[in-house]
Design a protein around this motif. Sequence first.
Motif, short mmCIF file in Angstrom:
data_model
loop_
_atom_site.label_atom_id
_atom_site.label_comp_id
_atom_site.label_asym_id
_atom_site.label_seq_id
_atom_site.Cartn_x
_atom_site.Cartn_y
_atom_site.Cartn_z
N PRO A 70 -39.79 -9.09 49.22
CA PRO A 70 -39.40 -7.69 49.07
C PRO A 70 -40.34 -6.76 49.83
CG PRO A 70 -40.46 -8.48 47.08
CD PRO A 70 -40.26 -9.68 47.96
N LYS A 71 -39.85 -5.56 50.14
CA LYS A 71 -40.65 -4.57 50.87
C LYS A 71 -41.44 -3.74 49.87
CE LYS A 71 -37.16 -4.35 54.53
NZ LYS A 71 -36.21 -3.47 55.28
N ARG A 72 -42.56 -4.28 49.45
CA ARG A 72 -43.38 -3.59 48.45
C ARG A 72 -43.84 -2.23 48.98
NH1 ARG A 72 -45.08 -7.02 44.33
NH2 ARG A 72 -44.75 -9.24 44.74
N GLY A 73 -43.79 -1.24 48.13
CA GLY A 73 -44.24 0.09 48.52
C GLY A 73 -43.17 0.92 49.20
N ALA A 74 -42.06 0.29 49.59
CA ALA A 74 -40.98 1.03 50.24
C ALA A 74 -40.12 1.72 49.19
CB ALA A 74 -40.13 0.10 51.09
N ALA A 75 -39.39 2.75 49.61
CA ALA A 75 -38.51 3.46 48.68
C ALA A 75 -37.43 2.53 48.16
CB ALA A 75 -37.89 4.66 49.38
N LEU A 76 -36.97 1.59 49.00
CA LEU A 76 -35.92 0.65 48.63
C LEU A 76 -36.42 -0.78 48.89
CD1 LEU A 76 -32.99 0.87 47.57
CD2 LEU A 76 -32.22 0.66 49.96
N THR A 85 -23.47 7.63 41.45
CA THR A 85 -24.82 7.06 41.34
C THR A 85 -24.84 5.81 40.46
OG1 THR A 85 -25.35 8.47 39.46
CG2 THR A 85 -25.90 9.31 41.66
N SER A 86 -25.86 5.01 40.68
CA SER A 86 -26.11 3.80 39.89
C SER A 86 -27.61 3.70 39.64
CB SER A 86 -25.61 2.55 40.63
OG SER A 86 -25.86 1.38 39.89
N LYS A 87 -27.99 3.24 38.47
CA LYS A 87 -29.40 3.15 38.11
C LYS A 87 -29.97 1.78 38.48
CE LYS A 87 -32.97 5.13 35.99
NZ LYS A 87 -33.55 6.41 36.44
N ASN A 88 -31.09 1.78 39.18
CA ASN A 88 -31.89 0.59 39.50
C ASN A 88 -31.31 -0.30 40.60
OD1 ASN A 88 -33.93 0.97 37.39
ND2 ASN A 88 -32.28 0.44 35.98
N TRP A 96 -23.73 -4.81 50.93
CA TRP A 96 -25.16 -4.95 50.70
C TRP A 96 -25.45 -4.85 49.20
CZ3 TRP A 96 -22.83 -2.31 54.51
CH2 TRP A 96 -23.22 -2.57 55.85
N SER A 97 -26.49 -5.57 48.79
CA SER A 97 -27.04 -5.41 47.44
C SER A 97 -28.45 -4.84 47.61
CB SER A 97 -27.11 -6.75 46.71
OG SER A 97 -25.81 -7.22 46.43
N VAL A 98 -28.73 -3.74 46.92
CA VAL A 98 -30.03 -3.09 47.03
C VAL A 98 -30.55 -2.79 45.64
CG1 VAL A 98 -29.47 -2.10 49.28
CG2 VAL A 98 -29.06 -0.76 47.20
N ALA A 99 -31.87 -2.60 45.53
CA ALA A 99 -32.46 -2.29 44.23
C ALA A 99 -33.79 -1.57 44.39
CB ALA A 99 -32.66 -3.57 43.41
N ALA A 100 -34.04 -0.66 43.44
CA ALA A 100 -35.32 0.04 43.33
C ALA A 100 -35.49 0.42 41.86
CB ALA A 100 -35.35 1.29 44.21
#
Length: 449
Positions: A379-385, A418-421, A397-401
């Motif tokens: 994962p891209k640690r520290g990134a917004a996504l 919108t969707s949470k997480n 795409w599947s994305v998460a934050a």
Amino acid sequence: MTETELKNRLTASVDEIEAAPDVLDRVRQGGSRRLRRRRLTTLAVTTLAVMAVGGATLSGPAIYHQLTEPPVAGVPVKNDPYGFLMKGPTRGDLAGDQDYLDQALAAWQKSHRDSANRDRGIFDRMQGEPRVYWAGKTPGGRVAIIGQYSDLRDHDNIQLDREGVHTLVGFVADGTNGKPTVVADSYPAPGVSLITGFVTRNTLVVLDIGKKVGWSPAREYDLENGGSGRKYTSVQFKDGVGVVELPTDTDPKKLALHTLPAKGSSDLSVAGAGAELQGDSTPDDRLWSDLNGDGNWPMSPGAEQLASTARDTFGNAVGAVSDPDLYSAAHSIWIGYGVTADGSAVYLGEQQLDTDPTRVYAVLQPKNGKARVISGGEPKRGAALPVQIRLPGNQGWSVAAKDATLSYRYGEGQWSTTSKNALLIPHGEDVEVKVETPAQTETVNITPS
């Protein structure tokens, strides 16, 4: 008895007066699954102290105890795993260097007080005399492998297939002071892998157990198919050991041994590899192991029907293509799940194997057909996504934050609901994701034009 042997025995007697430091076992952090325990202890480097015989002050019983040959409790148990160490003459190109052999044996006798295996009682009833099985020069310096009988008994910190006389093994290398130092010791324990190799500087030394054995520098990950595993190179043995000069970038904690052809979990291991340097505990590298809520994250309309089986489906699919030869696996505490435009189910999560960095995965399960695992890599640690995985077959795409409110749009179009997480995004061109947190709002383009 030679003067050197007398000196070593007196030194060992004085050493036994010193109290050993306690060694604390650490436990695996929450959410991990312990698969195997390695009963090997890496010892602290110590300096060999040589005492003049005339300067030792010992009571009569102490001298008698040290100089009397310890009785052998009985015949070694059948199929003693390290029993071959006690047979035949010393091997290796330093077998004729008596001064070195004496130093190695003295280091072995002295090392027991500092071994965390001491609290398992394996040194309480040592039998006979230790012997050097192999001594030689390697690219990593001088090495000796020592065996000695010990009458092992059930103990509150030890489990045995059966009580009786077993062979212990000690791995000796040149310490920072240039003198022989025991770097690891081991004993046969049921249900765990047998320690047959250890690393000194840039060299792997492996015991010949009479089988074809391969070594692997690290686990490999298949980014296309989401799997993981190892490639093994055959160890070439001579005079009872194999010596492998390792590439300079090799991480000893990631080394592995396996009888060839390699299938399933290995019953061999390397001293200090895997979770061993962490005291049987693997550090938690997972992206998100601290969550608010239950960690169930619906990613699309219609996702509710997947909630009850999402964790099992994701874990089983990823586990089926994961390397079976591992110490521990830290499973995903959070699970995203949703339904694509063609009705396929999508599951999103992470997994950490041993001390490797955690990796994120998507599992795509069509209505008819076999589930497919898609790797998102680290994962891209520290990134917004931090989590962005493109699904095959134009499924999106599947994305998460974590703790973020997510929405998407195509080009300059309208933002989605919108969707949470976590969020499942249908296929399209020039996709942007809006990531909103209490601290900031950031827009991420996941399909650069």
